[in-house]
Design an enzyme around this catalytic site. Structure first.
Site, PDB file in Angstrom:
ATOM      1  N   LYS A   1      36.628 -13.552  32.892  1.00 44.11           N
ATOM      2  CA  LYS A   1      36.870 -14.819  32.191  1.00 44.11           C
ATOM      3  C   LYS A   1      36.887 -15.965  33.195  1.00 44.11           C
ATOM      4  O   LYS A   1      37.202 -15.757  34.364  1.00 44.11           O
ATOM      5  CB  LYS A   1      38.253 -14.767  31.518  1.00 44.11           C
TER       6      LYS A   1
ATOM      7  N   ARG B   1      38.697  -4.395  20.767  1.00 43.31           N
ATOM      8  CA  ARG B   1      38.127  -3.463  19.793  1.00 43.31           C
ATOM      9  C   ARG B   1      37.956  -2.066  20.389  1.00 43.31           C
ATOM     10  O   ARG B   1      38.002  -1.075  19.675  1.00 43.31           O
ATOM     11  CB  ARG B   1      36.807  -4.028  19.242  1.00 43.31           C
TER      12      ARG B   1
HETATM   13  N1  BES Z   1      41.767 -11.571  24.131  1.00 46.37           N
HETATM   14  C1  BES Z   1      40.483 -12.143  23.933  1.00 46.37           C
HETATM   15  C2  BES Z   1      40.435 -13.079  22.744  1.00 46.37           C
HETATM   16  C3  BES Z   1      41.133 -14.402  22.914  1.00 46.37           C
HETATM   17  C4  BES Z   1      40.552 -15.407  23.670  1.00 46.37           C
HETATM   18  C5  BES Z   1      42.311 -14.640  22.274  1.00 46.37           C
HETATM   19  C6  BES Z   1      41.197 -16.617  23.791  1.00 46.37           C
HETATM   20  C7  BES Z   1      42.936 -15.870  22.380  1.00 46.37           C
HETATM   21  C8  BES Z   1      42.389 -16.865  23.158  1.00 46.37           C
HETATM   22  C9  BES Z   1      39.452 -11.041  23.695  1.00 46.37           C
HETATM   23  O1  BES Z   1      39.653  -9.869  24.380  1.00 46.37           O
HETATM   24  C10 BES Z   1      38.141 -11.588  24.138  1.00 46.37           C
HETATM   25  O2  BES Z   1      38.017 -11.827  25.299  1.00 46.37           O
HETATM   26  N2  BES Z   1      37.225 -11.753  23.205  1.00 46.37           N
HETATM   27  C11 BES Z   1      35.955 -12.298  23.507  1.00 46.37           C
HETATM   28  C12 BES Z   1      34.927 -11.520  22.735  1.00 46.37           C
HETATM   29  C13 BES Z   1      33.507 -11.793  23.151  1.00 46.37           C
HETATM   30  C14 BES Z   1      33.265 -11.272  24.550  1.00 46.37           C
HETATM   31  C15 BES Z   1      32.574 -11.121  22.172  1.00 46.37           C
HETATM   32  C16 BES Z   1      35.955 -13.760  23.090  1.00 46.37           C
HETATM   33  O3  BES Z   1      36.577 -14.105  22.096  1.00 46.37           O
HETATM   34  O4  BES Z   1      35.369 -14.568  23.811  1.00 46.37           O
HETATM   35 MN    MN Z   2      38.834  -9.900  26.325  1.00 47.42          MN
END
Ligand code: BES
Ligand code: MN
Ligand code: ZN
Length: 499
Positions: free
Chosen positions: A279, A353
């Site tokens: 990230k 997931r």
């Molecule tokens: N934990 C995150 C989702 C999230 C992001 C929650 C920001 C709250 C604030 C999750 O694991 C994630 O990183 N999801 C990705 C999915 C994508 C790679 C398909 C996302 O939402 O960017």
């Molecule tokens: Mn994630």
């Protein structure tokens, strides 16, 4: 804060702070009218001068009003008398709760619950008020070096004042509101704890502690057991971390032994760096909140056990860190889930997931009446809905409708997104049964569509709480959501109202 309820006239009460509602159109509520009479029209005069803003939730604190026995009188605006809604009622309660929680009155008497709210009964008004009042006293102090030896500020005792006769339903409503707030406090504590403290091992210990306190059956599956069960999707997320993953199972058995349980599955990523699909740095600290689904399972179980509800509930928490490392999963890796279905991990940041799917397969062994998973799953859910409702998707319309209704009742709302078959095409993989991401569009839905492939054996709903589990900025902190929604749902099932 301790609560009691008593039948009385407000002007007769000796208390540190008397809380009374006032309508914007200057018509005094019955409680305010009685007080006004006792102080020879002083309240009416103050309102007449326009000192109290008309917006619901505005407040005015008066001290030592002649003719009244209370030390302080807190006037709270309820907005226009004909415009009173669930929201204006809650706004008025929350505003007074904030003042009571930080003010110098040690005890309070509370009349707002005697206001008529269209379509709502006394039990609803009391349980909402008890929850909001108690929740406003929450402080996170687990990381402060110096524990304060002074008693916490704010009112410690509160009497709900009513002109009606007190009955058992009213007492139950207060107990439920308080239990819900206590559950939320546990959810907030776990969420707010730093990622280096609140690891999967910490969550497992917290489960054992909760189990001891409330007689829950607690089991923690270690890596070797998960390997035996074939949970290679879950384990693929933990590979980059030195923290061992845990699969935590908590069982509350308040119902008949053979009665099918409600199963709650909570995403427990104790820190989400994204893994090799790292990230960006900004606000990454907030990814300590990526276990808020798990925390809401803890909080709900605590509330349910505290109320001793006659129902069986199982909580399942797949807990892991998601870290980049030489041993971490890489984009393109293929894993076999416990269900036997294979997954191409195209993005290691779509890890929620991956841990949930194995926990959802594991849930089958409890022969659930229904399964609800709760997860901070997608940023896309925040893009779609903002931070007001949680996202809801389900393979059963009745279950979805019940959860939506519980959101309305508690104000802890959810909004349904479609889970149509057409979305499944987006998860196609050239190399495995499915990919773990679905492209640029409809990210909250493709994430749920992925989970849907593992929940065919039972009625299932998914709550995406990415936008609702915590607040950012100055007010940064866990919200305790969706514990009110889930607790209401389980109360309804225990009483045979829902399902
Ligand atoms: N934990 C995150 C989702 C999230 C992001 C929650 C920001 C709250 C604030 C999750 O694991 C994630 O990183 N999801 C990705 C999915 C994508 C790679 C398909 C996302 O939402 O960017
Ligand atoms: Mn994630
Ligand atoms: Zn995540």
């Amino acid at each position: 804060m301790e609560f009691t309820i008593k039948t009385s006239s407000p002007e007769k009460l000796k208390t540190g702070c008397l809380v009374v509602g006032v309508f914007a159109d200057k018509e005094l509520s019955p409680a305010a009218a009685a007080l006004d009479k006792a102080c020879k029209g002083a309240i009416g005069a103050i309102i007449g001068q326009g000192d109290l803003d008309e917006k619901a939730g505005s407040t005015l604190m008066l001290h030592a009003v002649p003719g009244l026995l209370c030390q302080r009188l807190l006037l709270v605006s309820l907005g226009a008398a004909d415009g009173l809604t669930d929201k204006t009622y809650r706004d008025a309660i929350s505003a007074s709760a904030k003042i009571l929680a930080s003010g110098s009155a040690e005890d309070a008497a509370f009349c707002l619950t005697d206001t008529e709210v269209p379509g709502r009964d006394m039990a609803w008004k009391l349980s909402q008020a008890a929850r909001l009042l108690k929740d406003a006293t929450y402080r996170f102090e687990l990381h402060k070096a110096k524990k304060s030896d002074k008693p916490a500020k704010g009112a410690h005792k509160l009497i709900f004042v009513t002109r009606h006769k007190v009955n058992a339903a009213m007492e139950t409503a207060i107990t439920r509101g308080r239990a819900t707030a206590e559950g939320m406090a546990l959810t907030k504590d776990l969420g707010n704890l730093a990622g280096n403290i609140c690891t999967p091992t910490y969550l497992a210990d917290a489960a054992r502690k909760l189990g001891k306190e409330f007689k829950l059956k607690v089991e923690v599956l270690e890596q070797a057991q998960m390997e035996k069960l074939g949970m290679h999707s879950l384990l693929s997320v933990a590979k980059g971390s030195v923290e061992p993953p845990k699969l935590i199972v908590m069982q509350y058995k308040g119902g008949k032994p053979k009665e099918k349980p409600v199963v709650l599955v909570g995403k427990g990523i104790t820190f989400d760096t994204g893994g090799i699909s790292l990230k960006p740095g900004a606000e990454m600290d907030e990814m300590k909140y990526d276990m808020c689904g798990a925390a809401s399972v803890f909080g709900t179980l605590r509330a349910v056990a505290r109320m001793a509800l006659p129902i069986n509930v199982v909580g399942i928490i797949p807990a892991s860190e998601n870290m980049p490392d030489g041993k971490a999963s890489k984009p393109g890796d293929v894993v076999t889930s416990m269900s036997g279905q294979t997954i191409e991990i195209l993005n290691t940041d779509a890890e929620g997931r991956l841990v949930l799917c194995d926990a959802l397969t594991y849930a089958e062994r409890f022969e659930p009446a229904c399964v609800v998973d709760i997860a901070t799953l997608t940023g896309a859910c925040i893009v779609a809905l903002g931070k007001i409702p949680s996202g809801l998707m389900a393979n059963d319309d009745e279950l979805a409708a019940q959860l939506l209704a519980c959101g309305q009742t508690t104000g802890d709302r959810a909004w349904q997104l479609p889970l149509w078959e057409e979305y499944q095409d987006l998860l196609k993989s050239n190399f495995a049964d499915m990919a773990n991401i679905g492209g640029r569009f409809g990210g909250a839905i493709t994430a749920a569509s992925f989970l849907a492939r593992f929940t065919k054996a039972y009625k299932w709903a998914h709550l995406d709480i990415a936008g609702t589990a915590w607040l950012s900025g100055d007010a940064k902190g866990a919200t305790g959501r969706p514990v009110p929604l889930l607790t209401e749902f389980i109360i309804g099932r225990a009483e045979g109202r829902t399902g």
